[in-house]
Design a protein around this motif. Sequence first.
Motif, PDB file in Angstrom:
ATOM      1  N   THR A 119      38.767  40.406  44.139  1.00  0.00           N
ATOM      2  CA  THR A 119      39.004  40.386  45.584  1.00  0.00           C
ATOM      3  C   THR A 119      38.779  41.770  46.191  1.00  0.00           C
ATOM      4  N   MET A 120      39.326  42.793  45.560  1.00  0.00           N
ATOM      5  CA  MET A 120      39.188  44.150  46.080  1.00  0.00           C
ATOM      6  C   MET A 120      37.742  44.636  45.970  1.00  0.00           C
ATOM      7  N   ALA A 121      37.070  44.254  44.883  1.00  0.00           N
ATOM      8  CA  ALA A 121      35.668  44.653  44.710  1.00  0.00           C
ATOM      9  C   ALA A 121      34.793  44.027  45.794  1.00  0.00           C
ATOM     10  N   ARG A 122      35.046  42.759  46.097  1.00  0.00           N
ATOM     11  CA  ARG A 122      34.269  42.093  47.144  1.00  0.00           C
ATOM     12  C   ARG A 122      34.526  42.712  48.516  1.00  0.00           C
ATOM     13  N   ASP A 123      35.779  43.048  48.794  1.00  0.00           N
ATOM     14  CA  ASP A 123      36.102  43.695  50.069  1.00  0.00           C
ATOM     15  C   ASP A 123      35.390  45.042  50.181  1.00  0.00           C
ATOM     16  N   LEU A 124      35.379  45.789  49.081  1.00  0.00           N
ATOM     17  CA  LEU A 124      34.717  47.086  49.081  1.00  0.00           C
ATOM     18  C   LEU A 124      33.211  46.934  49.229  1.00  0.00           C
ATOM     19  N   MET A 125      32.653  45.922  48.562  1.00  0.00           N
ATOM     20  CA  MET A 125      31.218  45.663  48.684  1.00  0.00           C
ATOM     21  C   MET A 125      30.809  45.353  50.117  1.00  0.00           C
ATOM     22  N   GLU A 126      31.644  44.571  50.786  1.00  0.00           N
ATOM     23  CA  GLU A 126      31.345  44.239  52.181  1.00  0.00           C
ATOM     24  C   GLU A 126      31.367  45.497  53.048  1.00  0.00           C
ATOM     25  N   LYS A 127      32.347  46.346  52.793  1.00  0.00           N
ATOM     26  CA  LYS A 127      32.451  47.604  53.532  1.00  0.00           C
ATOM     27  C   LYS A 127      31.241  48.493  53.280  1.00  0.00           C
ATOM     28  N   LEU A 128      30.776  48.528  52.048  1.00  0.00           N
ATOM     29  CA  LEU A 128      29.656  49.391  51.672  1.00  0.00           C
ATOM     30  C   LEU A 128      28.294  48.725  51.887  1.00  0.00           C
ATOM     31  N   ARG A 129      28.317  47.446  52.267  1.00  0.00           N
ATOM     32  CA  ARG A 129      27.092  46.682  52.521  1.00  0.00           C
ATOM     33  C   ARG A 129      26.203  46.589  51.279  1.00  0.00           C
ATOM     34  N   TYR A 130      26.837  46.323  50.169  1.00  0.00           N
ATOM     35  CA  TYR A 130      26.088  46.149  48.931  1.00  0.00           C
ATOM     36  C   TYR A 130      25.425  44.773  48.911  1.00  0.00           C
ATOM     37  N   SER A 131      24.433  44.645  48.046  1.00  0.00           N
ATOM     38  CA  SER A 131      23.623  43.423  47.976  1.00  0.00           C
ATOM     39  C   SER A 131      24.330  42.313  47.204  1.00  0.00           C
ATOM     40  N   ARG A 132      23.836  41.104  47.371  1.00  0.00           N
ATOM     41  CA  ARG A 132      24.318  39.958  46.611  1.00  0.00           C
ATOM     42  C   ARG A 132      24.083  40.175  45.118  1.00  0.00           C
ATOM     43  N   GLU A 133      23.016  40.884  44.768  1.00  0.00           N
ATOM     44  CA  GLU A 133      22.743  41.155  43.355  1.00  0.00           C
ATOM     45  C   GLU A 133      23.898  41.907  42.708  1.00  0.00           C
ATOM     46  N   ILE A 134      24.446  42.878  43.402  1.00  0.00           N
ATOM     47  CA  ILE A 134      25.576  43.623  42.849  1.00  0.00           C
ATOM     48  C   ILE A 134      26.801  42.727  42.748  1.00  0.00           C
ATOM     49  N   GLU A 135      26.997  41.854  43.730  1.00  0.00           N
ATOM     50  CA  GLU A 135      28.130  40.921  43.663  1.00  0.00           C
ATOM     51  C   GLU A 135      28.000  39.995  42.456  1.00  0.00           C
ATOM     52  N   ILE A 136      26.785  39.532  42.179  1.00  0.00           N
ATOM     53  CA  ILE A 136      26.559  38.674  41.011  1.00  0.00           C
ATOM     54  C   ILE A 136      26.935  39.418  39.735  1.00  0.00           C
ATOM     55  N   ARG A 137      26.514  40.664  39.633  1.00  0.00           N
ATOM     56  CA  ARG A 137      26.835  41.451  38.434  1.00  0.00           C
ATOM     57  C   ARG A 137      28.355  41.633  38.297  1.00  0.00           C
ATOM     58  N   LEU A 138      29.021  41.839  39.422  1.00  0.00           N
ATOM     59  CA  LEU A 138      30.476  41.984  39.384  1.00  0.00           C
ATOM     60  C   LEU A 138      31.148  40.683  38.967  1.00  0.00           C
ATOM     61  N   GLU A 139      30.613  39.568  39.409  1.00  0.00           N
ATOM     62  CA  GLU A 139      31.163  38.281  38.993  1.00  0.00           C
ATOM     63  C   GLU A 139      30.961  38.066  37.495  1.00  0.00           C
ATOM     64  N   MET A 140      29.826  38.512  36.971  1.00  0.00           N
ATOM     65  CA  MET A 140      29.589  38.439  35.526  1.00  0.00           C
ATOM     66  C   MET A 140      30.577  39.326  34.780  1.00  0.00           C
ATOM     67  N   LEU A 141      30.837  40.505  35.319  1.00  0.00           N
ATOM     68  CA  LEU A 141      31.820  41.409  34.720  1.00  0.00           C
ATOM     69  C   LEU A 141      33.206  40.768  34.742  1.00  0.00           C
ATOM     70  N   TYR A 142      33.534  40.162  35.861  1.00  0.00           N
ATOM     71  CA  TYR A 142      34.812  39.452  36.011  1.00  0.00           C
ATOM     72  C   TYR A 142      34.932  38.328  34.979  1.00  0.00           C
ATOM     73  N   HIS A 143      33.852  37.597  34.747  1.00  0.00           N
ATOM     74  CA  HIS A 143      33.880  36.538  33.726  1.00  0.00           C
ATOM     75  C   HIS A 143      34.143  37.139  32.350  1.00  0.00           C
ATOM     76  N   GLY A 144      33.554  38.301  32.097  1.00  0.00           N
ATOM     77  CA  GLY A 144      33.799  38.970  30.818  1.00  0.00           C
ATOM     78  C   GLY A 144      35.266  39.314  30.638  1.00  0.00           C
TER      79      GLY A 144
END
Length: 355
Positions: free
Chosen positions: A250-275
């Motif tokens: 949740t915090m990573a996604r909020d930070l990503m939105e603030k920093l305007r990161y790409s969906r690709e980075i969000e996907i990688r974070l979701e993979m990390l979260y699954h790990g």
Amino acid sequence: MSHLMRRDLVTVIVPVYNVEKYLDVCVQSIVNQTYRNLEILLIDDGSPDNCPQMCEEWAERDSRIRVIHQENQGLGMARNTGIEHATGEYICYFDSDDFVDVRTIEIACNALVQNHADYALFGYAHVFPDGHMSDFNKEVQKNVFAGTEITDELLPWLIQRAYRKEPKCPFAFSAWSGLLRRKILEEGRLRFQSERQIISEDTLYLLELYSRLQRVVLIPKALYFYRINPASLTKTYRKERQNRNNSFLTMARDLMEKLRYSREIEIRLEMLYHGFTIAAMKHIVSMPVPYHKKRQLLSFFFEDSVIIETISKDVISRCGMERALFLICFKYKLELLCFIFLWFRENVRKLVKKD
């Protein structure tokens, strides 16, 4: 005098907690650095063992060492204490149960200056309980990233390898894996979150840090030696762990939105979260409790809406075959198949270690 002979002050921050078995090796590897102009901050985070006294003894032996004692607050908060007391032009964080090559800071400083970089990222090797070390993959096609290359190319690769198309990343996405110009921290007022609230406080710190970097240099050498400690926080299952996993996402996604990161980075974070989630489930499977108790503990995961929501086609398409099959079984709540997968992976891993 060559620019490679500059001797700007480097601050080394070492949080210390319950590591009396390893502390001397860690500190010795720092005081022996070929780069001598160091400010070494040992942050005693209320350690219950002999570490506080050991830190003081080191300070008596080496005038570059300062000891700061505080009540126990956790790794992230101890690093923040170090940041508040740092005065060097450069800063790095070394964990007190690890150690470094004696040339680490020299090589990293030279790389920063020579490449006009903000951050030097160095390779690492695992040190296993029996003393043997992992090999280091030195193949790096590109070692300098600038501007948007940092967040478009380097950051996704560091966060999580896309298994089907990318070479394995030989660099850690961790605070201890690099040397940084301290002004980057101060300009952005960057600080660590508490690992008591989220899994991987390093990741949130690094997500914001990489958004502020203009130039990064990679050093394809194992200069940091990370001990595999079976008793560490990340290796032990606790009931609140998945809540911290979810808070992290949740915090990573909020930070990503603030920093305007790409969906690709969000996907990688979701993979990390699954790990992180699968690691927690593996710990349950390996617990010395009856089978029905393990299934009871695992059933909680299958009702977690956050996990289910992150199992999307674009995530699965980047996974290896085993991970993809596991996630599909998980999504459709095939609990027994998931248990068998986790049990098999955990027990095969143990057998490989014995061999």
